[in-house]
Motif scaffolding. Structure first.
Motif, PDB file in Angstrom:
ATOM      1  N   THR A  63      75.715  39.548 -20.307  1.00 14.19           N
ATOM      2  CA  THR A  63      76.052  40.020 -18.821  1.00 14.19           C
ATOM      3  C   THR A  63      77.160  40.743 -18.754  1.00 14.19           C
ATOM      4  OG1 THR A  63      74.572  37.602 -18.073  1.00 14.19           O
ATOM      5  CG2 THR A  63      76.016  39.478 -16.503  1.00 14.19           C
TER       6      THR A  63
ATOM      7  N   SER B 168      68.126  42.505 -15.330  1.00  9.66           N
ATOM      8  CA  SER B 168      68.411  44.168 -16.372  1.00  9.66           C
ATOM      9  C   SER B 168      69.704  43.574 -16.517  1.00  9.66           C
ATOM     10  CB  SER B 168      67.712  44.734 -15.475  1.00  9.66           C
ATOM     11  OG  SER B 168      68.620  45.023 -14.313  1.00  9.66           O
TER      12      SER B 168
ATOM     13  N   VAL C 208      77.210  44.256 -19.874  1.00 10.09           N
ATOM     14  CA  VAL C 208      76.198  45.358 -19.022  1.00 10.09           C
ATOM     15  C   VAL C 208      77.084  45.284 -18.123  1.00 10.09           C
ATOM     16  CG1 VAL C 208      74.446  45.374 -17.028  1.00 10.09           C
ATOM     17  CG2 VAL C 208      74.630  44.616 -19.603  1.00 10.09           C
TER      18      VAL C 208
ATOM     19  N   LYS D 152      64.392  46.022  -4.463  1.00 10.41           N
ATOM     20  CA  LYS D 152      64.754  45.877  -5.949  1.00 10.41           C
ATOM     21  C   LYS D 152      65.521  44.379  -6.017  1.00 10.41           C
ATOM     22  CE  LYS D 152      67.209  48.034  -7.998  1.00 10.41           C
ATOM     23  NZ  LYS D 152      68.166  49.388  -9.238  1.00 10.41           N
TER      24      LYS D 152
ATOM     25  N   SER E  10      66.846  43.257  -9.451  1.00  6.61           N
ATOM     26  CA  SER E  10      67.538  43.543 -10.292  1.00  6.61           C
ATOM     27  C   SER E  10      67.826  42.722 -11.660  1.00  6.61           C
ATOM     28  CB  SER E  10      68.661  44.720 -10.202  1.00  6.61           C
ATOM     29  OG  SER E  10      69.115  44.466  -9.419  1.00  6.61           O
TER      30      SER E  10
ATOM     31  N   ASP F  87      60.152  44.055 -13.503  1.00  4.09           N
ATOM     32  CA  ASP F  87      60.121  45.008 -13.348  1.00  4.09           C
ATOM     33  C   ASP F  87      61.495  44.919 -12.259  1.00  4.09           C
ATOM     34  OD1 ASP F  87      59.670  47.412 -13.629  1.00  4.09           O
ATOM     35  OD2 ASP F  87      57.731  47.974 -12.189  1.00  4.09           O
ATOM     36  N   ALA F  88      62.408  44.947 -13.273  1.00  5.28           N
ATOM     37  CA  ALA F  88      63.781  44.749 -12.844  1.00  5.28           C
ATOM     38  C   ALA F  88      64.016  46.111 -12.365  1.00  5.28           C
ATOM     39  CB  ALA F  88      64.979  44.126 -13.277  1.00  5.28           C
ATOM     40  N   GLU F  89      63.861  47.281 -13.253  1.00  9.68           N
ATOM     41  CA  GLU F  89      65.137  48.185 -12.943  1.00  9.68           C
ATOM     42  C   GLU F  89      64.221  49.268 -11.575  1.00  9.68           C
ATOM     43  OE1 GLU F  89      66.913  49.718 -15.538  1.00  9.68           O
ATOM     44  OE2 GLU F  89      66.006  47.792 -16.962  1.00  9.68           O
TER      45      GLU F  89
END
Length: 250
Positions: free
Chosen positions: A242, A136, A245, A131, A133, A163-165
């Motif tokens: 960031t 995201s 998050v 992945k 991520s 499609d980072a997740e």
């Protein structure tokens, strides 16, 4: 709690470099620095004919950047310095005169995908999904993009980045060229890995060294490129997006 470490052991002319961090083998600056130094040391050791890069534990190969350290970054210079750690490890793997075989026993995220891509040949288990991520959390896989794109192509790299997740399966990673072989268990992986590494130790070391140069042709500019990419990540990690998050991961 177990301590983080990076260690080199030599068995039958194979140099096994193992890194470990109790937080899913994530990579703080000190582990990255030690890994870079040990890869360089192993590359210059005449007792070693081939290198195996592996991580401790049986679950996650590498969870990428240390979120605890990302949270603590307060200026662009510190940010660049942190992401340069990944740049330095990838460049050390690229310039190492020995072939490096990756042993990917479990999930690889972000910088962990970069490490797998920087290996010259990768064995993985069916649990070694991947992945990227970074988008995201408000940054991007800037430093590792050149090495991942080189291995799996821009289109697959873009797919993972956007499609980072989503975790992509080990079979997907094999189909794209990140992994050479995927096994059902670590036992089967180790059997195949040791067999190949053993064969490679019996080959002409000069031929292996010259072949490695050929594999990495046209990447001489990466010393500058990857550090330039580290600067981008180092700036973005300071963004309010960031910071907000990352608070969730404290």
């Amino acid at each position: 709690m177990e301590e983080a470490y990076v260690k080199l052991t030599i068995e039958n002319k194979i140099g096994f470099i193992e890194f470990f961090h109790p937080n899913r083998n994530s990579m703080p600056s000190d582990v990255l620095l030690e890994l870079e130094q040990i890869i360089t040391t192993a590359g210059n050791n005449d007792d070693i004919k081939v290198i195996v890069l592996k991580s401790g534990g049986d679950r996650t190969f590498c969870a990428g950047a240390s979120f605890n350290e990302l949270i603590a970054i307060e200026n662009a210079e510190t940010g660049k310095h942190f992401f340069s750690g990944f740049a330095n490890v990838i460049n050390a793997m690229r310039k190492c005169p020995k072939l490096i075989i990756g042993r990917i026993q479990g999930k690889a995220v972000g910088g962990g995908v970069g490490l797998a891509a920087a290996a010259d040949y990768c064995f993985a288990t069916q649990y070694a999904s991947v992945k990227l991520s970074e988008l995201s959390i408000g940054i991007g896989p800037f430093v590792i993009e050149p090495v991942v794109s080189r291995k799996i192509g821009k289109i697959a790299m873009s797919q993972m980045t956007i499609d980072a997740e989503t975790f992509y399966s080990a079979d997907w990673a094999k189909e794209k060229g990140l992994y050479s072989e995927v096994f059902e268990s670590t036992e089967e992986l180790d059997q195949a890995l040791n067999a190949l590494a053993g064969k490679l130790t019996s080959y002409n070391p000069e031929a292996l060294k010259e072949m490695k140069k050929v594999f990495w042709q046209e990447t001489d500019h990466w010393d500058a490129l990857l550090h330039d990419r580290a600067r981008i990540s180092g700036k973005l990690v300071l963004s309010n997006f960031t910071k907000d998050v990352l608070k969730k991961y404290r």
